[in-house]
Design a protein around this motif. Sequence first.
Motif, PDB file in Angstrom:
ATOM      1  N   ILE A  50     -38.009  46.974  83.305  1.00  0.00           N
ATOM      2  CA  ILE A  50     -38.754  48.226  83.512  1.00  0.00           C
ATOM      3  C   ILE A  50     -39.114  48.903  82.181  1.00  0.00           C
ATOM      4  O   ILE A  50     -40.086  49.654  82.102  1.00  0.00           O
ATOM      5  N   CYS A  51     -38.369  48.609  81.119  1.00  0.00           N
ATOM      6  CA  CYS A  51     -38.658  49.168  79.792  1.00  0.00           C
ATOM      7  C   CYS A  51     -39.713  48.356  79.039  1.00  0.00           C
ATOM      8  O   CYS A  51     -40.219  48.807  78.005  1.00  0.00           O
ATOM      9  N   ASP A  52     -40.032  47.183  79.537  1.00  0.00           N
ATOM     10  CA  ASP A  52     -41.019  46.311  78.898  1.00  0.00           C
ATOM     11  C   ASP A  52     -42.397  46.959  78.980  1.00  0.00           C
ATOM     12  O   ASP A  52     -42.784  47.478  80.025  1.00  0.00           O
ATOM     13  N   PRO A  53     -43.166  46.930  77.898  1.00  0.00           N
ATOM     14  CA  PRO A  53     -44.516  47.520  77.927  1.00  0.00           C
ATOM     15  C   PRO A  53     -45.449  46.836  78.941  1.00  0.00           C
ATOM     16  O   PRO A  53     -46.432  47.436  79.385  1.00  0.00           O
ATOM     17  N   ASN A  54     -45.133  45.610  79.327  1.00  0.00           N
ATOM     18  CA  ASN A  54     -45.962  44.894  80.300  1.00  0.00           C
ATOM     19  C   ASN A  54     -45.597  45.218  81.746  1.00  0.00           C
ATOM     20  O   ASN A  54     -46.253  44.745  82.668  1.00  0.00           O
ATOM     21  N   TYR A  55     -44.553  46.014  81.943  1.00  0.00           N
ATOM     22  CA  TYR A  55     -44.080  46.285  83.302  1.00  0.00           C
ATOM     23  C   TYR A  55     -45.159  46.962  84.161  1.00  0.00           C
ATOM     24  O   TYR A  55     -45.342  46.597  85.323  1.00  0.00           O
ATOM     25  N   GLU A  56     -45.854  47.930  83.598  1.00  0.00           N
ATOM     26  CA  GLU A  56     -46.865  48.648  84.395  1.00  0.00           C
ATOM     27  C   GLU A  56     -47.979  47.716  84.860  1.00  0.00           C
ATOM     28  O   GLU A  56     -48.415  47.792  86.012  1.00  0.00           O
ATOM     29  N   ALA A  57     -48.429  46.829  83.979  1.00  0.00           N
ATOM     30  CA  ALA A  57     -49.479  45.866  84.358  1.00  0.00           C
ATOM     31  C   ALA A  57     -48.947  44.919  85.428  1.00  0.00           C
ATOM     32  O   ALA A  57     -49.640  44.614  86.411  1.00  0.00           O
ATOM     33  N   TRP A  58     -47.708  44.456  85.253  1.00  0.00           N
ATOM     34  CA  TRP A  58     -47.108  43.576  86.256  1.00  0.00           C
ATOM     35  C   TRP A  58     -46.982  44.305  87.592  1.00  0.00           C
ATOM     36  O   TRP A  58     -47.308  43.744  88.639  1.00  0.00           O
ATOM     37  N   ASP A  59     -46.530  45.550  87.565  1.00  0.00           N
ATOM     38  CA  ASP A  59     -46.343  46.333  88.793  1.00  0.00           C
ATOM     39  C   ASP A  59     -47.673  46.533  89.521  1.00  0.00           C
ATOM     40  O   ASP A  59     -47.740  46.440  90.746  1.00  0.00           O
ATOM     41  N   ARG A  60     -48.722  46.791  88.777  1.00  0.00           N
ATOM     42  CA  ARG A  60     -50.061  46.960  89.365  1.00  0.00           C
ATOM     43  C   ARG A  60     -50.498  45.673  90.063  1.00  0.00           C
ATOM     44  O   ARG A  60     -50.958  45.697  91.209  1.00  0.00           O
ATOM     45  N   CYS A  61     -50.324  44.533  89.396  1.00  0.00           N
ATOM     46  CA  CYS A  61     -50.690  43.242  89.996  1.00  0.00           C
ATOM     47  C   CYS A  61     -49.798  42.925  91.196  1.00  0.00           C
ATOM     48  O   CYS A  61     -50.282  42.436  92.222  1.00  0.00           O
ATOM     49  N   ASN A  62     -48.516  43.211  91.074  1.00  0.00           N
ATOM     50  CA  ASN A  62     -47.581  42.967  92.171  1.00  0.00           C
ATOM     51  C   ASN A  62     -48.008  43.749  93.415  1.00  0.00           C
ATOM     52  O   ASN A  62     -48.031  43.215  94.521  1.00  0.00           O
ATOM     53  N   ASN A  63     -48.353  45.026  93.237  1.00  0.00           N
ATOM     54  CA  ASN A  63     -48.780  45.849  94.371  1.00  0.00           C
ATOM     55  C   ASN A  63     -50.105  45.371  94.952  1.00  0.00           C
ATOM     56  O   ASN A  63     -50.300  45.404  96.172  1.00  0.00           O
ATOM     57  N   LEU A  64     -51.003  44.917  94.102  1.00  0.00           N
ATOM     58  CA  LEU A  64     -52.278  44.376  94.566  1.00  0.00           C
ATOM     59  C   LEU A  64     -52.048  43.141  95.430  1.00  0.00           C
ATOM     60  O   LEU A  64     -52.576  43.034  96.544  1.00  0.00           O
ATOM     61  N   ILE A  65     -51.234  42.230  94.941  1.00  0.00           N
ATOM     62  CA  ILE A  65     -50.937  41.000  95.677  1.00  0.00           C
ATOM     63  C   ILE A  65     -50.211  41.326  96.978  1.00  0.00           C
ATOM     64  O   ILE A  65     -50.528  40.768  98.032  1.00  0.00           O
ATOM     65  N   HIS A  66     -49.264  42.232  96.895  1.00  0.00           N
ATOM     66  CA  HIS A  66     -48.521  42.652  98.090  1.00  0.00           C
ATOM     67  C   HIS A  66     -49.485  43.194  99.147  1.00  0.00           C
ATOM     68  O   HIS A  66     -49.392  42.839 100.330  1.00  0.00           O
ATOM     69  N   SER A  67     -50.437  44.007  98.731  1.00  0.00           N
ATOM     70  CA  SER A  67     -51.396  44.567  99.699  1.00  0.00           C
ATOM     71  C   SER A  67     -52.326  43.487 100.246  1.00  0.00           C
ATOM     72  O   SER A  67     -52.691  43.530 101.424  1.00  0.00           O
ATOM     73  N   TRP A  68     -52.705  42.506  99.429  1.00  0.00           N
ATOM     74  CA  TRP A  68     -53.535  41.397  99.920  1.00  0.00           C
ATOM     75  C   TRP A  68     -52.783  40.612 100.991  1.00  0.00           C
ATOM     76  O   TRP A  68     -53.347  40.265 102.025  1.00  0.00           O
ATOM     77  N   ILE A  69     -51.509  40.319 100.720  1.00  0.00           N
ATOM     78  CA  ILE A  69     -50.712  39.568 101.686  1.00  0.00           C
ATOM     79  C   ILE A  69     -50.586  40.360 102.983  1.00  0.00           C
ATOM     80  O   ILE A  69     -50.825  39.825 104.072  1.00  0.00           O
ATOM     81  N   LEU A  70     -50.225  41.643 102.872  1.00  0.00           N
ATOM     82  CA  LEU A  70     -50.082  42.478 104.063  1.00  0.00           C
ATOM     83  C   LEU A  70     -51.384  42.568 104.856  1.00  0.00           C
ATOM     84  O   LEU A  70     -51.380  42.536 106.078  1.00  0.00           O
ATOM     85  N   GLY A  71     -52.498  42.653 104.144  1.00  0.00           N
ATOM     86  CA  GLY A  71     -53.803  42.747 104.797  1.00  0.00           C
ATOM     87  C   GLY A  71     -54.185  41.491 105.560  1.00  0.00           C
ATOM     88  O   GLY A  71     -55.009  41.544 106.471  1.00  0.00           O
ATOM     89  N   SER A  72     -53.588  40.373 105.188  1.00  0.00           N
ATOM     90  CA  SER A  72     -53.934  39.115 105.861  1.00  0.00           C
ATOM     91  C   SER A  72     -53.016  38.817 107.048  1.00  0.00           C
ATOM     92  O   SER A  72     -53.235  37.840 107.756  1.00  0.00           O
ATOM     93  N   LEU A  73     -52.010  39.642 107.244  1.00  0.00           N
ATOM     94  CA  LEU A  73     -51.046  39.409 108.317  1.00  0.00           C
ATOM     95  C   LEU A  73     -51.377  40.233 109.550  1.00  0.00           C
ATOM     96  O   LEU A  73     -51.991  41.290 109.455  1.00  0.00           O
ATOM     97  N   SER A  74     -50.933  39.746 110.694  1.00  0.00           N
ATOM     98  CA  SER A  74     -51.056  40.546 111.909  1.00  0.00           C
ATOM     99  C   SER A  74     -50.106  41.735 111.773  1.00  0.00           C
ATOM    100  O   SER A  74     -49.095  41.641 111.060  1.00  0.00           O
ATOM    101  N   PRO A  75     -50.404  42.850 112.418  1.00  0.00           N
ATOM    102  CA  PRO A  75     -49.540  44.040 112.282  1.00  0.00           C
ATOM    103  C   PRO A  75     -48.076  43.781 112.629  1.00  0.00           C
ATOM    104  O   PRO A  75     -47.181  44.311 111.963  1.00  0.00           O
TER     105      PRO A  75
END
Length: 138
Positions: A23-48
């Motif tokens: 979490i102290c790594d300067p790349n954490y924010e970029a990783w977190d943004r991509c992680n959330n994007l991917i997470h939302s893509w996966i959720l969007g492709s699933l049935s409720p």
Amino acid sequence: MKRALVSKNKFKFIDGTIEVPNICDPNYEAWDRCNNLIHSWILGSLSPSIAHIVIYIENAIEVWNDLKERFSQGDLIRIAEQQQELHNLRQGTLNVSEYFTELKSLWEELEHYRPIPQCTCPVTCTCLTMRNSRLYRQ
């Protein structure tokens, strides 16, 4: 989903290639943004009903692995079904092209569920086992 992630150069987030930075790594924010994007893509492709199961998992790789573990169990059943379909397939009234297309489709799907393992030797492998396995299957 895998094709979509590969095409967006994001598959490495869920195959373990890109590790979660500290979490102290300067790349954490970029990783977190991509992680959330991917997470939302996966959720969007699933049935409720399925999305509800994984919505609270924070890390996209954990969501991916949970879904993989949950739904790959049916592979053995599908393999048995395909083998039965192959065994029962007859040309009957199909023309040769239609028959071959049906046969090839079953072969390719079966190959998807039972891939030939890849050699993971750190040094170029000198045994011909993998090559021979591929030739045998072809």
